[in-house]
Design an enzyme around this catalytic site. Structure first.
Site, PDB file in Angstrom:
ATOM      1  CG  ASN A  30      -0.306   5.958   5.909  1.00 38.96           C
ATOM      2  OD1 ASN A  30       0.472   6.158   5.003  1.00 38.96           O
ATOM      3  ND2 ASN A  30      -0.018   6.318   7.158  1.00 38.96           N
ATOM      4  CE  LYS A  89       6.983  -1.326  11.389  1.00 39.62           C
ATOM      5  NZ  LYS A  89       7.580  -1.404  10.020  1.00 39.62           N
ATOM      6  CE1 TYR A 148       2.906  -3.793  11.791  1.00 37.61           C
ATOM      7  CE2 TYR A 148       1.546  -2.418  13.193  1.00 37.61           C
ATOM      8  CZ  TYR A 148       2.381  -2.554  12.107  1.00 37.61           C
ATOM      9  OH  TYR A 148       2.694  -1.460  11.334  1.00 37.61           O
ATOM     10  CB  THR A 154       3.559   1.779  13.126  1.00 36.76           C
ATOM     11  OG1 THR A 154       2.250   2.019  13.618  1.00 36.76           O
ATOM     12  CG2 THR A 154       4.190   0.699  13.989  1.00 36.76           C
ATOM     13  CG  ASP A 155       0.377   5.580  15.362  1.00 33.34           C
ATOM     14  OD1 ASP A 155       0.280   4.385  15.034  1.00 33.34           O
ATOM     15  OD2 ASP A 155      -0.576   6.393  15.251  1.00 33.34           O
ATOM     16  CB  ALA A 184       9.484  -5.102   3.131  1.00 36.30           C
ATOM     17  CG  ASP A 209     -12.608  -4.621  21.353  1.00 34.52           C
ATOM     18  OD1 ASP A 209     -12.247  -4.307  20.196  1.00 34.52           O
ATOM     19  OD2 ASP A 209     -12.497  -3.859  22.339  1.00 34.52           O
ATOM     20  NE  ARG A 210      -7.250  -5.338  15.668  1.00 36.21           N
ATOM     21  CZ  ARG A 210      -6.889  -4.375  14.821  1.00 36.21           C
ATOM     22  NH1 ARG A 210      -6.337  -3.255  15.278  1.00 36.21           N
ATOM     23  NH2 ARG A 210      -7.096  -4.501  13.530  1.00 36.21           N
ATOM     24  CG  PHE A 228      -1.653   1.186   1.576  1.00 38.33           C
ATOM     25  CD1 PHE A 228      -2.278   1.976   0.613  1.00 38.33           C
ATOM     26  CD2 PHE A 228      -1.730   1.583   2.907  1.00 38.33           C
ATOM     27  CE1 PHE A 228      -2.947   3.145   0.976  1.00 38.33           C
ATOM     28  CE2 PHE A 228      -2.402   2.736   3.279  1.00 38.33           C
ATOM     29  CZ  PHE A 228      -2.999   3.525   2.315  1.00 38.33           C
ATOM     30  CB  ILE A 229       2.768   3.069   2.647  1.00 39.28           C
ATOM     31  CG1 ILE A 229       1.574   3.099   3.598  1.00 39.28           C
ATOM     32  CG2 ILE A 229       3.558   4.382   2.733  1.00 39.28           C
ATOM     33  CD1 ILE A 229       1.949   3.135   5.074  1.00 39.28           C
ATOM     34  CG  ASP A 258       6.915  -6.400  -2.245  1.00 37.22           C
ATOM     35  OD1 ASP A 258       6.466  -5.328  -1.830  1.00 37.22           O
ATOM     36  OD2 ASP A 258       6.412  -7.512  -1.953  1.00 37.22           O
ATOM     37  CB  SER A 278       1.328  -3.935   7.556  1.00 34.41           C
ATOM     38  OG  SER A 278       0.334  -4.331   6.624  1.00 34.41           O
TER      39      SER A 278
HETATM   40  P1  NAD Z   1       1.308  -3.602   3.301  1.00 32.99           P
HETATM   41  O1  NAD Z   1       0.980  -4.812   4.103  1.00 32.99           O
HETATM   42  O2  NAD Z   1       0.279  -3.018   2.405  1.00 32.99           O
HETATM   43  O3  NAD Z   1       2.566  -3.901   2.364  1.00 32.99           O
HETATM   44  C1  NAD Z   1       3.695  -4.597   2.844  1.00 32.99           C
HETATM   45  C2  NAD Z   1       4.573  -4.950   1.645  1.00 32.99           C
HETATM   46  O4  NAD Z   1       5.737  -5.630   2.148  1.00 32.99           O
HETATM   47  C3  NAD Z   1       3.904  -5.896   0.656  1.00 32.99           C
HETATM   48  O5  NAD Z   1       4.170  -5.491  -0.674  1.00 32.99           O
HETATM   49  C4  NAD Z   1       4.570  -7.242   0.930  1.00 32.99           C
HETATM   50  O6  NAD Z   1       4.636  -8.099  -0.212  1.00 32.99           O
HETATM   51  C5  NAD Z   1       5.958  -6.812   1.396  1.00 32.99           C
HETATM   52  N1  NAD Z   1       6.582  -7.829   2.250  1.00 32.99           N
HETATM   53  C6  NAD Z   1       6.043  -8.433   3.334  1.00 32.99           C
HETATM   54  N2  NAD Z   1       6.900  -9.324   3.842  1.00 32.99           N
HETATM   55  C7  NAD Z   1       8.029  -9.266   3.061  1.00 32.99           C
HETATM   56  C8  NAD Z   1       9.272  -9.940   3.085  1.00 32.99           C
HETATM   57  N3  NAD Z   1       9.544 -10.899   4.007  1.00 32.99           N
HETATM   58  N4  NAD Z   1      10.199  -9.610   2.167  1.00 32.99           N
HETATM   59  C9  NAD Z   1       9.949  -8.663   1.220  1.00 32.99           C
HETATM   60  N5  NAD Z   1       8.763  -8.013   1.135  1.00 32.99           N
HETATM   61  C10 NAD Z   1       7.822  -8.317   2.059  1.00 32.99           C
HETATM   62  O7  NAD Z   1       1.860  -2.543   4.334  1.00 32.99           O
HETATM   63  P2  NAD Z   1       1.652  -0.956   4.396  1.00 32.99           P
HETATM   64  O8  NAD Z   1       0.382  -0.664   5.081  1.00 32.99           O
HETATM   65  O9  NAD Z   1       1.938  -0.391   3.082  1.00 32.99           O
HETATM   66  O10 NAD Z   1       2.835  -0.573   5.412  1.00 32.99           O
HETATM   67  C11 NAD Z   1       4.146  -0.347   4.926  1.00 32.99           C
HETATM   68  C12 NAD Z   1       5.054  -0.022   6.101  1.00 32.99           C
HETATM   69  O11 NAD Z   1       4.590   1.145   6.759  1.00 32.99           O
HETATM   70  C13 NAD Z   1       5.118  -1.107   7.162  1.00 32.99           C
HETATM   71  O12 NAD Z   1       6.440  -1.177   7.640  1.00 32.99           O
HETATM   72  C14 NAD Z   1       4.181  -0.623   8.257  1.00 32.99           C
HETATM   73  O13 NAD Z   1       4.564  -1.102   9.512  1.00 32.99           O
HETATM   74  C15 NAD Z   1       4.364   0.873   8.148  1.00 32.99           C
HETATM   75  N6  NAD Z   1       3.208   1.703   8.547  1.00 32.99           N
HETATM   76  C16 NAD Z   1       1.962   1.463   8.027  1.00 32.99           C
HETATM   77  C17 NAD Z   1       0.904   2.301   8.368  1.00 32.99           C
HETATM   78  C18 NAD Z   1      -0.477   2.099   7.805  1.00 32.99           C
HETATM   79  O14 NAD Z   1      -1.417   2.768   8.240  1.00 32.99           O
HETATM   80  N7  NAD Z   1      -0.680   1.226   6.847  1.00 32.99           N
HETATM   81  C19 NAD Z   1       1.118   3.363   9.257  1.00 32.99           C
HETATM   82  C20 NAD Z   1       2.405   3.567   9.781  1.00 32.99           C
HETATM   83  C21 NAD Z   1       3.440   2.736   9.400  1.00 32.99           C
HETATM   84  O1  DAU Z   2      -1.398   3.323  13.490  1.00 30.50           O
HETATM   85  C1  DAU Z   2      -0.679   2.849  12.382  1.00 30.50           C
HETATM   86  C2  DAU Z   2      -1.143   1.450  12.057  1.00 30.50           C
HETATM   87  O2  DAU Z   2      -2.432   1.570  11.472  1.00 30.50           O
HETATM   88  C3  DAU Z   2      -0.204   0.696  11.124  1.00 30.50           C
HETATM   89  O3  DAU Z   2       1.035   0.512  11.755  1.00 30.50           O
HETATM   90  C4  DAU Z   2      -0.794  -0.658  10.744  1.00 30.50           C
HETATM   91  O4  DAU Z   2       0.036  -1.306   9.809  1.00 30.50           O
HETATM   92  C5  DAU Z   2      -2.171  -0.429  10.146  1.00 30.50           C
HETATM   93  O5  DAU Z   2      -2.760  -1.690   9.864  1.00 30.50           O
HETATM   94  C6  DAU Z   2      -3.047   0.359  11.098  1.00 30.50           C
HETATM   95  O6  DAU Z   2      -3.381  -0.408  12.265  1.00 30.50           O
HETATM   96  P1  DAU Z   2      -4.853  -0.428  12.886  1.00 30.50           P
HETATM   97  O7  DAU Z   2      -5.017  -1.682  13.652  1.00 30.50           O
HETATM   98  O8  DAU Z   2      -5.171   0.850  13.555  1.00 30.50           O
HETATM   99  O9  DAU Z   2      -5.707  -0.477  11.501  1.00 30.50           O
HETATM  100  P2  DAU Z   2      -7.008  -1.291  11.067  1.00 30.50           P
HETATM  101  O10 DAU Z   2      -7.425  -0.738   9.744  1.00 30.50           O
HETATM  102  O11 DAU Z   2      -6.808  -2.766  11.177  1.00 30.50           O
HETATM  103  O12 DAU Z   2      -8.074  -0.864  12.153  1.00 30.50           O
HETATM  104  C7  DAU Z   2      -8.427   0.492  12.370  1.00 30.50           C
HETATM  105  C8  DAU Z   2      -9.403   0.538  13.540  1.00 30.50           C
HETATM  106  O13 DAU Z   2     -10.639  -0.086  13.131  1.00 30.50           O
HETATM  107  C9  DAU Z   2      -8.941  -0.258  14.756  1.00 30.50           C
HETATM  108  O14 DAU Z   2      -9.370   0.422  15.940  1.00 30.50           O
HETATM  109  C10 DAU Z   2      -9.661  -1.595  14.639  1.00 30.50           C
HETATM  110  C11 DAU Z   2     -10.961  -1.216  13.957  1.00 30.50           C
HETATM  111  N1  DAU Z   2     -11.521  -2.257  13.067  1.00 30.50           N
HETATM  112  C12 DAU Z   2     -10.711  -2.777  12.111  1.00 30.50           C
HETATM  113  C13 DAU Z   2     -11.194  -3.739  11.243  1.00 30.50           C
HETATM  114  C14 DAU Z   2     -10.286  -4.348  10.184  1.00 30.50           C
HETATM  115  C15 DAU Z   2     -12.851  -2.643  13.185  1.00 30.50           C
HETATM  116  O15 DAU Z   2     -13.598  -2.142  14.050  1.00 30.50           O
HETATM  117  N2  DAU Z   2     -13.329  -3.597  12.335  1.00 30.50           N
HETATM  118  C16 DAU Z   2     -12.548  -4.176  11.368  1.00 30.50           C
HETATM  119  O16 DAU Z   2     -13.041  -5.074  10.624  1.00 30.50           O
END
Ligand code: NAD
Ligand code: DAU
Length: 351
Positions: free
Chosen positions: A187, A161, A157, A131-132, A83, A287-288, A12-13, A34, A86
């Site tokens: 994000n 991290k 997770y 991540t936060d 990578a 809940d989670r 994604f990011i 990747d 996540s």
């Molecule tokens: P994502 O799960 O969408 O993508 C992860 C990518 O990493 C994928 O393309 C996957 O194929 C690759 N990958 C996974 N394991 C691998 C391995 N062993 N070797 C090589 N590639 C591998 O994740 P994202 O949401 O894009 O997050 C990217 C980064 O940003 C992560 O490090 C995550 O912790 C961090 N982050 C995400 C968020 C968020 O809201 N999504 C917020 C803050 C930080």
């Molecule tokens: O804060 C940054 C993080 O944000 C990143 O490091 C992670 O990679 C990213 O996945 C994200 O984590 P969250 O756990 O906050 O994201 P998620 O989208 O899984 O959930 C957002 C909120 O919504 C959380 O409070 C859980 C809730 N939720 C999530 C899902 C998937 C639900 O209530 N129902 C759901 O089905």
């Protein structure tokens, strides 16, 4: 720095960061490394895959020998490491995979960089995206995570991290490697895998499926449009101080249930459904485990020192995001029609 290794660029990011760098820096060689796990999707990069300065290497970040080969092949001098495994819910079911990829994978990259750069740090940079969630959870008291907030991860997770962050900093302190770490909030935007809240719920509303709200929906997240994160990464990669940490966030806190209502309203409007028609899909589920109550980032350091601010208002970001998922239904259908659908059904069978 001209030869940049971006790990996780098919996710994604990562895909937004790759797109930004490929388009903005024609003189740089951008190498996307990747493994293409379930979350990696080369369709996210269709618009840049033919660019001359873009290269793709399918590789596991735990495969130290191949990483060294790739470093040498492209003469890598900068790393932007995204990578990772996540998704918090997956980490609860399978913590080993998270420790392997997020901890050992990061360590393999660091070791490879140390070996290949061989103490010549001039012009080199290892930038780790975190991540936060490593900071733990806040109460409903207005406090924010700053760069000096003590680490207190709760999920497998966030523990993985946090561990990777420590390894990165240790390579600066021990060997002098020029490292930077950033910690970003949630994000949202195009190309997010539909297991995460926003794309999952947008897609379920479109298909008239239940919206599984964890607990009472009272948890708070701080949302940032993904392209603003990518812009921050670009700025910090080029202008950030070595050994520093920067928090990235949009000062944009939302209670899950309020955000879900905005999503319902927006999707219904854009699909031409009567207002509020999909409210009936809201389904409160168990809940989670260990669900962090509230995240909120203080990103004033980044603003004050490097002048970064989010460019999009939340309303604008949500509109763009919902519209993108509606206009790109085949992107999401290609994902949800395969193995993921089975995983998703199993995951929710017990809730
Ligand atoms: P994502 O799960 O969408 O993508 C992860 C990518 O990493 C994928 O393309 C996957 O194929 C690759 N990958 C996974 N394991 C691998 C391995 N062993 N070797 C090589 N590639 C591998 O994740 P994202 O949401 O894009 O997050 C990217 C980064 O940003 C992560 O490090 C995550 O912790 C961090 N982050 C995400 C968020 C968020 O809201 N999504 C917020 C803050 C930080
Ligand atoms: O804060 C940054 C993080 O944000 C990143 O490091 C992670 O990679 C990213 O996945 C994200 O984590 P969250 O756990 O906050 O994201 P998620 O989208 O899984 O959930 C957002 C909120 O919504 C959380 O409070 C859980 C809730 N939720 C999530 C899902 C998937 C639900 O209530 N129902 C759901 O089905």
């Amino acid at each position: 720095m001209k030869n940049i290794l971006i790990t996780g660029g098919a996710g994604f990011i990562g895909s937004h960061v790759v797109r930004l760098f490929v388009n903005k820096y024609p003189n740089y060689r951008i190498v996307n490394l990747d493994k293409l796990t379930y979350a990696g999707n080369l369709a996210n990069l269709k618009d840049v895959e033919q660019a001359e300065n873009y290269h793709f290497e399918k590789c596991d970040i735990c495969d130290f020998d191949r990483i060294v080969e790739i470093f040498k092949k492209y003469d890598i001098d900068g790393v932007i490491h995204l990578a990772a495994e996540s998704h918090v819910d997956r980490s609860i079911k399978d913590p080993f995979t998270f420790a392997r990829t997020n901890v050992m994978g990061t360590l393999s990259l660091l070791q490879a960089a140390k070996l290949c750069w061989n103490g010549e740090w001039e012009g080199k940079r290892f930038y780790h995206i975190s991540t936060d969630e490593v900071y733990g959870a806040l109460e409903f008291d207005g406090t924010l995570f700053t760069e000096t907030t003590k680490y207190d991860p709760h999920s497998p997770y966030s523990a993985s991290k946090a561990s990777s962050d420590h390894f990165v900093r240790s390579f600066h302190d021990t060997y002098g490697m020029p490292t930077i770490v950033t910690n970003c909030s949630n994000n949202y935007g195009p190309y997010q895998f539909p297991e995460k809240l926003m794309p999952l719920f947008i897609n379920n509303i479109r298909n008239g499926k239940p919206l599984p709200v964890y607990g009472k929906g009272e948890n708070v997240r701080d949302w940032l449009y993904v392209e603003d994160h990518a812009r921050a990464i670009d700025l910090i990669f080029h202008k950030g101080e070595i050994a520093e940490t920067y928090n990235i966030g949009g000062f944009n806190e939302w209670r899950n249930i309020d955000l879900i209502r905005v999503l319902i309203k927006t999707v219904d409007r854009l699909l031409g459904n009567p207002e509020g028609a999909s409210e009936r899909l809201i389904t409160y589920v168990t809940d989670r485990a260990g669900h962090d109550l509230r995240y909120a980032i203080d990103s004033r350091k980044l603003k004050n020192e490097l002048g970064w601010e989010p460019s999009l208002q939340f309303e604008e970001g949500i509109e763009k995001t919902v519209k993108w998922y509606i206009d790109n239904q085949s992107w999401i259908d290609n994902i949800t029609s395969g193995e993921y659908e089975k995983y998703y059904e199993e995951m929710y069978a017990n809730r």
